[in-house]
Design an enzyme around this catalytic site. Structure first.
Site: not given
Ligand code: BDP
Length: 745
Positions: A338, A412, A440
């Site tokens: 990301e 996720d 989340e």
């Molecule tokens: C996702 C989230 C994000 C996190 C990412 C992570 O949306 O904000 O940075 O995972 O785990 O669940 O790095």
């Protein structure tokens, strides 16, 4: 006793620990003091400043016991004696015992060094190999910070003994004894040995240096970087105490999307101030390390992990941290995921990156927790497959002090996912399951969703890596692959809200995480009962009803959000509310349509051999249970299969009917939870009862919104009529699509 807890307690523990230096005041003085205190309290409550039961005390309220539990406490907690030396952690164990028993009994617990020869005393004893041998329990085997609690008879006297080999173990044992007094009516038969199954029981804070929390729904960060290190909020002591009470022994202070500044000397002084508070409670601090830090704060022009200058920079930085911060534990790293920097930027592997940091930490016995949460926008492979593809070939290439941290599922933290295929697939590498405690994807703070059920489902999942019974729990505790280094991480749900977690029931998720990290074989139901008794009421009628609410809550959320194996149908970015129609995000896997694949013909993601074949990443026996569209458990159907709308499930319903049925059922379940909660009014203080009631109403409305919006969208693609008797969505699809939430946390 800590100031902020004292302030929040109604009729709280009035007993000061004996060793804290009590002064004796004359009778008149005492009377005057009491009147003064009463007047103060009156004034405060008039101004609304006394928070009667606002959840701040978590499961550590220690309400006055009644009935048989009270009588039992009277018999078994007359006085206490100690054997050990007066280290700070040892003193904390004594303080907790006095505080807890004092509050539950409504009278002080006497410290009496001679009561080792009296009935009804409690012994706190630490160290020594003889342990309980003198009581005839020589077979007790303690490991690490484990402890033993025994009801013993010594020279004809009945006593309770808490025994541990370490001070932290004694503290854990003391907290356990206090739990036992609240939940176990047979204390006289106590014979309990408890060893931690995992070494690193870790809370990961996604807290930023500016006080905001990524995916945080309970206010701002409890780490006040701005005022640290000169001002250390006393709340940090409460926080450390709560963690210690459930065996959590590590915290990562900052977000995995890390800011390199936390590694500068000024910030390390702040980290040191936090670490100092944590240390006596047995908690180490860790930092998320930004991979490009050598460039950003080190003045180098590269962060290549094989570059000698870069390696030296990390070594020096790590030495500096250990010279500055007491009890530092190591680094957590999110790399090449990301948009985060990582070794891939230099053509190096995750192992190259992790091993460089591992080398810097080795001489200090620190660890690297390297995250396997990776997927890339330039990789067309099914997102659910990418982490496995990238990490499996690296098995055996990581240094000894590296753990690879693997999210519970391959996408996720969804309301439900099959377990991550990496579990069992990297036998030479310690894998550390990562769970998300903050909700989340599960309705944020206001939905009542007990995650103990989800965690248990993951830990009990069978990978079949070494035949049946190769559960994720056995990977977490190292027993399956014989790893000594073990751990489990939870993304924290803690913030500055008075109730810490955004709702009273979210505290249960923090609690369940701690209990399961200690013992991944524990039952989510047992944990719920224990938590309820401490947090609300030990009345069996209350516990029965409230347990039902909590145990049904997770499945309810799956039903109204993502039934039948659907995933990632949440609104773009904030992940709040339904948005199954979204298809305009620049990366394909950021769009809910990527996951539901709904069209006129059917719905679901084909991950069998005819599709992405993610199934092939699982061990054959695990894959076999999901491969056949006719025998797969419905709850994973659309995760693994794309099926026609008219596909028949085992119960005879078509997928279209079943989908709607699940949405309806989810809403009905929340209504049932509301009703059950209504009936529990007499057991719960007005403040917490009312707050939960209002939150349940929000959840009820949002469950309805999820149901209506999802049906409206899927009907627009399936073009099928609603089954007879089904209520149409309240609004048309356009209405739901037009909703915007610019201020969602
Ligand atoms: C996702 C989230 C994000 C996190 C990412 C992570 O949306 O904000 O940075 O995972 O785990 O669940 O790095």
């Amino acid at each position: 006793m800590n100031a902020s807890l004292r302030h929040s307690r109604e009729g709280g523990n009035p007993w000061t620990p004996a060793f804290a230096g009590v002064t004796t005041v004359g009778r008149n003085n005492a009377l005057l003091k009491r009147i003064e205190v009463l007047l103060c309290l009156l004034a405060l409550s008039v101004c609304g400043l006394v928070h009667a039961e606002d959840g701040h005390e978590l499961w550590l309220r220690y309400p006055k016991l009644s009935g048989e539990l009270a009588a039992q406490l009277e018999r078994h907690a007359v006085s206490y004696w100690v054997s050990g030396n007066f280290f700070p952690t040892f003193m904390l164990a004594r303080q907790e015992l006095e505080r807890g028993v004092g509050a539950m009994a409504g009278r002080p617990l006497k410290y009496d060094p001679f009561s080792a020869n009296a009935d009804g005393s409690i012994g706190l004893t630490v160290g020594g190999d003889r342990g309980l041998a003198e009581f005839g329990h020589s077979e007790v085997l303690l490991q690490g910070d484990g402890f033993a609690l025994y009801a013993v008879t010594r020279n004809g006297h009945h006593q309770l003994v808490v025994w541990a080999k370490t001070h932290v173990g004694l503290l854990y044992g003391t907290f356990e004894l206090l739990r036992q007094f609240q939940t176990n009516p047979h204390i006289d038969q106590l014979a309990l040995v408890s060893n931690p199954a995992t070494q690193l029981r870790m809370l990961d804070h996604w807290d930023n240096l500016d006080g905001k929390i990524e995916r945080g729904y309970a206010g701002r960060s409890i780490f006040d970087w701005w005022r640290l290190p000169d001002y250390v909020d006393p709340r940090l002591t409460d926080y450390a105490r709560a963690n210690a009470s459930i065996g959590i022994n590590g915290i990562v202070l900052n977000n995995v999307n890390a800011n390199a500044r936390v590694l500068t000397h000024d910030y390390l002084l702040k980290v040191a101030a936090i670490a100092k508070v944590m240390e006596p409670w047995g908690i180490k601090v860790y930092l998320s390390a930004r991979f490009s830090a050598p460039k950003e704060i080190g003045g180098l022009n590269t962060a290549d992990p094989l570059d000698p200058q870069v390696r030296k920079w990390w070594q020096d930085k790590t030495d500096e941290i250990y010279n500055t911060v007491l009890n530092f534990g190591g680094f957590l790293v999110k790399a090449n995921s990301e948009g985060q920097p990582g070794p891939g930027d230099y053509g190096r592997t995750h192992a190259d990156g992790a091993n460089m940091l591992a080398a810097a930490l080795a001489r200090h016995h620190g660890v690297v927790m390297w995250r396997a949460f990776v997927y890339s926008d330039v990789n067309p492979e099914d997102r659910a497959k990418q982490a496995y593809s990238e990490f499996k070939p690296l098995d055996g290439k990581f240094a000894d002090n590296v753990l690879v941290q693997v999210k519970n599922g391959a996408i996720d933290f969804q309301p439900r996912e099959p377990f991550h295929p990496l579990f069992g697939a990297m036998p030479k590498t310690p894998l550390m399951p990562e769970l998300q405690i903050t909700k989340e994807y599960l309705g944020f703070a206001t939905h009542l969703v007990y995650l103990g059920k989800l965690f248990e489902e993951v830990l009990q999942a069978d990978t079949y890596a070494h035949g049946a019974g190769s559960t994720v729990a056995k990977i977490a505790d190292g027993s399956l692959e014989h790893h000594a280094l073990t751990g489990i991480a939870g993304v924290a749900n803690i913030g500055s809200d008075r109730d810490w977690s955004g709702s009273d029931f979210n505290q249960a998720n923090w609690y369940a995480f701690g209990r399961l990290a200690w013992n991944p074989y524990d039952s989510s139901e047992r944990i719920v009962r224990e938590w309820l008794a401490q947090t609300f009421s030990a009345d069996p009628a209350f516990i029965e009803q409230a347990t039902q609410i909590m145990l049904r809550s997770r499945e309810a959320a799956v039903d109204y959000m993502t039934p039948l194996g659907l995933a990632h149908q949440m609104g773009t970015g904030h992940h709040y509310g339904p948005a199954p129609w979204v298809n305009d995000q620049k990366r394909p896997e950021w769009n809910p349509v990527y996951y539901n694949r709904a069209d006129a013909n059917g719905i679901g993601f084909d991950r069998t051999a005819t599709g992405s074949d993610a199934l092939a990443q699982y061990f054959p026996q695990a894959a076999a249970q999901w491969a056949d569209v006719n025998t797969i458990d419905d709850k994973y159907l659309l995760w693994f299969h794309h099926v026609p709308w008219q596909h028949k499930l085992k119960n005879g319903q078509t997928v279209w009917q079943a989908l709607i049925d699940h949405y309806d059922h989810g809403v009905a379940e929340v209504e049932a939870m509301q009703q059950q909660w209504e009936g529990l009014q007499s057991y719960v203080d007005a403040e917490r009862h009312d707050k939960t009631k209002r939150f349940l109403q929000i959840q009820r409305n949002e469950a309805q919104w999820w149901r209506d919006a999802s049906i409206a969208y899927f009907q627009s693609v399936s073009k099928l009529p609603l089954p007879a008797g089904v209520r149409p969505p309240e609004h048309d699809l356009g209405y739901y699509q037009a909703l915007r939430f610019p201020d969602a946390p």
